[in-house]
Scaffold this active site. Structure first.
Site, PDB file in Angstrom:
ATOM      1  N   HIS A 114      32.769 -80.847  26.686  1.00  0.00           N
ATOM      2  CA  HIS A 114      33.882 -80.872  27.334  1.00  0.00           C
ATOM      3  C   HIS A 114      33.897 -81.049  28.838  1.00  0.00           C
ATOM      4  CE1 HIS A 114      37.171 -79.389  24.578  1.00  0.00           C
ATOM      5  NE2 HIS A 114      36.157 -78.782  24.005  1.00  0.00           N
ATOM      6  N   GLU A 120      44.316 -83.276  24.956  1.00  0.00           N
ATOM      7  CA  GLU A 120      43.351 -82.603  25.178  1.00  0.00           C
ATOM      8  C   GLU A 120      42.030 -83.528  25.242  1.00  0.00           C
ATOM      9  OE1 GLU A 120      42.766 -79.258  22.244  1.00  0.00           O
ATOM     10  OE2 GLU A 120      40.785 -78.832  23.122  1.00  0.00           O
ATOM     11  N   LYS A 136      41.835 -74.353  14.184  1.00  0.00           N
ATOM     12  CA  LYS A 136      42.579 -75.223  15.441  1.00  0.00           C
ATOM     13  C   LYS A 136      41.601 -76.393  15.580  1.00  0.00           C
ATOM     14  CE  LYS A 136      43.349 -75.933  19.933  1.00  0.00           C
ATOM     15  NZ  LYS A 136      42.771 -76.921  20.712  1.00  0.00           N
ATOM     16  N   ASP A 193      55.554 -85.398  11.765  1.00  0.00           N
ATOM     17  CA  ASP A 193      55.847 -84.134  12.117  1.00  0.00           C
ATOM     18  C   ASP A 193      54.753 -83.371  12.350  1.00  0.00           C
ATOM     19  OD1 ASP A 193      56.953 -81.496  12.032  1.00  0.00           O
ATOM     20  OD2 ASP A 193      58.745 -82.051  11.013  1.00  0.00           O
TER      21      ASP A 193
HETATM   22  P1  NAD Z   1      64.255 -89.890   5.774  1.00  0.00           P
HETATM   23  O1  NAD Z   1      65.043 -89.216   4.873  1.00  0.00           O
HETATM   24  O2  NAD Z   1      64.444 -90.516   7.052  1.00  0.00           O
HETATM   25  O3  NAD Z   1      63.790 -90.965   4.845  1.00  0.00           O
HETATM   26  C1  NAD Z   1      63.352 -90.949   3.466  1.00  0.00           C
HETATM   27  C2  NAD Z   1      64.303 -91.844   2.767  1.00  0.00           C
HETATM   28  O4  NAD Z   1      63.796 -93.312   2.698  1.00  0.00           O
HETATM   29  C3  NAD Z   1      63.898 -91.290   1.085  1.00  0.00           C
HETATM   30  O5  NAD Z   1      64.647 -90.610   0.956  1.00  0.00           O
HETATM   31  C4  NAD Z   1      64.283 -92.867   0.638  1.00  0.00           C
HETATM   32  O6  NAD Z   1      65.822 -92.656   0.405  1.00  0.00           O
HETATM   33  C5  NAD Z   1      64.136 -93.771   1.528  1.00  0.00           C
HETATM   34  N1  NAD Z   1      62.755 -94.694   1.265  1.00  0.00           N
HETATM   35  C6  NAD Z   1      63.019 -96.012   1.398  1.00  0.00           C
HETATM   36  N2  NAD Z   1      61.681 -96.492   0.966  1.00  0.00           N
HETATM   37  C7  NAD Z   1      60.777 -95.563   0.569  1.00  0.00           C
HETATM   38  C8  NAD Z   1      59.576 -95.521   0.129  1.00  0.00           C
HETATM   39  N3  NAD Z   1      58.767 -96.290  -0.076  1.00  0.00           N
HETATM   40  N4  NAD Z   1      59.155 -94.051  -0.240  1.00  0.00           N
HETATM   41  C9  NAD Z   1      59.656 -93.281  -0.031  1.00  0.00           C
HETATM   42  N5  NAD Z   1      61.126 -93.215   0.577  1.00  0.00           N
HETATM   43  C10 NAD Z   1      61.526 -94.373   0.908  1.00  0.00           C
HETATM   44  O7  NAD Z   1      62.846 -88.947   5.972  1.00  0.00           O
HETATM   45  P2  NAD Z   1      62.129 -87.857   5.206  1.00  0.00           P
HETATM   46  O8  NAD Z   1      60.770 -88.478   5.097  1.00  0.00           O
HETATM   47  O9  NAD Z   1      62.837 -87.230   4.009  1.00  0.00           O
HETATM   48  O10 NAD Z   1      62.170 -86.656   6.402  1.00  0.00           O
HETATM   49  C11 NAD Z   1      61.311 -86.596   7.385  1.00  0.00           C
HETATM   50  C12 NAD Z   1      61.903 -85.938   8.618  1.00  0.00           C
HETATM   51  O11 NAD Z   1      62.438 -84.957   8.321  1.00  0.00           O
HETATM   52  C13 NAD Z   1      60.623 -85.806   9.631  1.00  0.00           C
HETATM   53  O12 NAD Z   1      61.534 -86.281  10.761  1.00  0.00           O
HETATM   54  C14 NAD Z   1      60.758 -84.186   9.795  1.00  0.00           C
HETATM   55  O13 NAD Z   1      60.495 -83.866  11.122  1.00  0.00           O
HETATM   56  C15 NAD Z   1      62.197 -83.920   9.278  1.00  0.00           C
HETATM   57  N6  NAD Z   1      62.401 -82.407   8.836  1.00  0.00           N
HETATM   58  C16 NAD Z   1      61.305 -81.722   8.604  1.00  0.00           C
HETATM   59  C17 NAD Z   1      61.626 -80.507   8.140  1.00  0.00           C
HETATM   60  C18 NAD Z   1      60.294 -79.478   8.026  1.00  0.00           C
HETATM   61  O14 NAD Z   1      59.440 -79.938   7.621  1.00  0.00           O
HETATM   62  N7  NAD Z   1      60.730 -78.150   7.624  1.00  0.00           N
HETATM   63  C19 NAD Z   1      63.026 -79.931   8.043  1.00  0.00           C
HETATM   64  C20 NAD Z   1      63.802 -80.760   8.148  1.00  0.00           C
HETATM   65  C21 NAD Z   1      63.768 -82.134   8.732  1.00  0.00           C
END
Ligand code: NAD
Length: 424
Positions: free
Chosen positions: A376, A84, A262, A278
């Site tokens: 714009h 945008e 928005k 996300d």
């Molecule tokens: P992930 O599971 O890939 O990574 C997180 C993991 O990294 C942690 O569980 C931990 O084990 C590890 N880790 C290592 N160093 C860390 C640190 N310093 N701090 C925290 N954790 C550390 O990712 P996530 O963040 O659990 O999930 C994010 C993804 O899930 C996004 O891609 C999102 O789009 C997707 N997702 C979103 C939804 C929703 O929002 N409703 C639902 C399902 C999946």
């Protein structure tokens, strides 16, 4: 052209180029279109293929850098990915106008995510609620065993809460696991914990568990930003008063508040996307939070201080991370984090809140003064020039004439282009 069908057995197993060729056959794409789609830019086809299913290409979106931001005393460059026009310029302008009054001050309520476990078929839900709460230590152990890496990084289980809700098919008992996910957005982390805890909840209560998933209403992960603009910096007290009136409108009318918010998300989502986070998760959280009082309201608050300055605040859930999802696997996302100098998820969320506030300032100011279209116009005119077929130097030449003429329309652009080409 092959038969038009959406049934392509084994499609998911093909490499991206072969998938593209199959799609090209069915959709009748010419060679130029196939060549275009084969160029995946700075995200390799292999990386894209590892991120999502059925990849045939990538969609490039411009990344611009917002300038002039001082956030918590730090000079900060903020990359923004958006299609945008005017979004990046608006943030830069808003930030320039509050530099002399200290820029943006930000804070974060914590990094707590909520995972929900839904329990049904319990005749005495209040009793079940206490049964679950009695097992706090067991729940902690299950959660932390599920993600020992998170615990090692100082995160993990923090609390459990249990709510009894009245559904149409009866009462349900909803357990909230409150988890500190540190530098991760945390969806996968807390979803795994909810799935691990659910069988135990069913066993303790005798009920049946269904949904086990995070809540995107991350209201324990609020990012906060505030800033002050002097009347002199923004063009006088009448501009300030116009902005307050525009804000008042958003506070009392959801039709207006939706557009107001928005505008905030123009900035927020652009940084969320640039850093591989996300956007849908953040957007869902923002709008749910905006409606938490029962009526949909502005995410920002605007006031006038004792000295007559305009003060703005933004408070919204911001579940973003530096680990997991595309934040690590997308090379552009990593570089965008480097440009911002961000090394913690908290700092990222706080910077995003500052951008959201700046974006809202710019929109309110434009609305209260020249109107939104004027700002714009220049970029919009370029888009219209391209739509009319202008290329290279013609784009600026046509856009310039459209802006000078005061009407930016594709038919006029076509006429201008024809005239310019006739002259050439
Ligand atoms: P992930 O599971 O890939 O990574 C997180 C993991 O990294 C942690 O569980 C931990 O084990 C590890 N880790 C290592 N160093 C860390 C640190 N310093 N701090 C925290 N954790 C550390 O990712 P996530 O963040 O659990 O999930 C994010 C993804 O899930 C996004 O891609 C999102 O789009 C997707 N997702 C979103 C939804 C929703 O929002 N409703 C639902 C399902 C999946």
């Amino acid at each position: 052209m092959a038969e038009k069908t959406s049934r392509i057995p084994g499609f998911f197993k093909l490499p991206p180029q072969e998938r593209l060729e199959r799609v090209a056959e069915i959709a009748g794409l010419d060679e130029a279109a196939v060549r275009h789609m084969s160029d995946t830019g700075n995200l390799s086809a292999e990386s894209a293929d590892a991120m999502i299913e059925n990849v045939i290409g990538t969609m490039n979106v411009p990344v611009g850098v917002a300038t002039n931001l001082i956030i918590d005393g730090e000079e900060t460059l903020v990359p923004m990915a958006t299609e945008e026009s005017s979004v990046v310029a608006a943030v830069s302008n808003a930030a320039r106008q509050c530099r002399d009054s200290g820029g943006f001050h930000t804070a974060m309520s914590g990094a707590l995510m909520i995972a929900q476990v839904q329990l049904v078929d319990v005749p005495n839900p209040e009793f079940a609620r206490l049964q679950i709460l009695e097992h706090r230590d067991d729940i902690r152990a299950i959660c932390d065993e599920t993600d020992p890496v998170l615990s090692q990084h100082g995160g993990g289980f923090r609390d459990v809460e249990v709510r009894v809700l009245e559904g149409r098919s009866g009462a349900m008992v909803v357990t909230h696991l409150i988890i500190d996910t540190r530098d991760a957005m945390g969806a996968n982390a807390v979803n795994s914990m909810a799935e691990a805890v659910a069988p135990a909840i069913a066993q303790w209560t005798g009920g049946r568990t269904y949904l086990r998933i995070l809540s995107n209403l991350a209201d324990r992960r609020l990012a906060r930003a505030r800033a002050t603009w002097t009347p002199e910096a923004i063009g006088g007290a009448s501009v300030r008063d116009g902005m307050i009136a525009a804000y008042d409108f958003a506070e009392v009318d959801p039709y207006r508040a939706a557009t107001h918010n928005k505008g905030i998300m123009n900035g927020v989502s652009a940084v969320v996307l640039a850093t591989g986070n996300d956007t849908r998760a953040v957007e869902a959280g923002a709008h749910a939070y905006a409606a938490q009082t029962g009526s949909y309201r502005s995410l920002t608050r605007w006031e006038v201080d004792a000295d007559g300055n305009l003060t703005g605040t933004l408070e919204m859930p911001l579940a973003v991370g530096l680990i997991g999802g595309a934040t690590r696997s997308h090379p552009t996302a990593r570089i965008c984090l480097d440009i911002m100098g961000v090394t913690t998820a908290e700092r990222l969320a706080r910077n995003i809140a500052a951008v959201g506030l700046a974006q809202n300032f710019a929109a309110l100011k434009a609305l209260a003064t020249t109107g939104i279209q004027k700002g714009h116009m220049a970029l919009h005119a370029k888009n219209i020039a391209v739509m009319a077929g202008a290329t290279g130097d013609e784009v600026d030449a046509v856009a310039q004439e459209l802006v000078t003429g005061g009407t930016v329309r594709v038919d006029i652009a076509e006429a201008v282009l024809a005239r310019l080409r006739g002259q050439g």
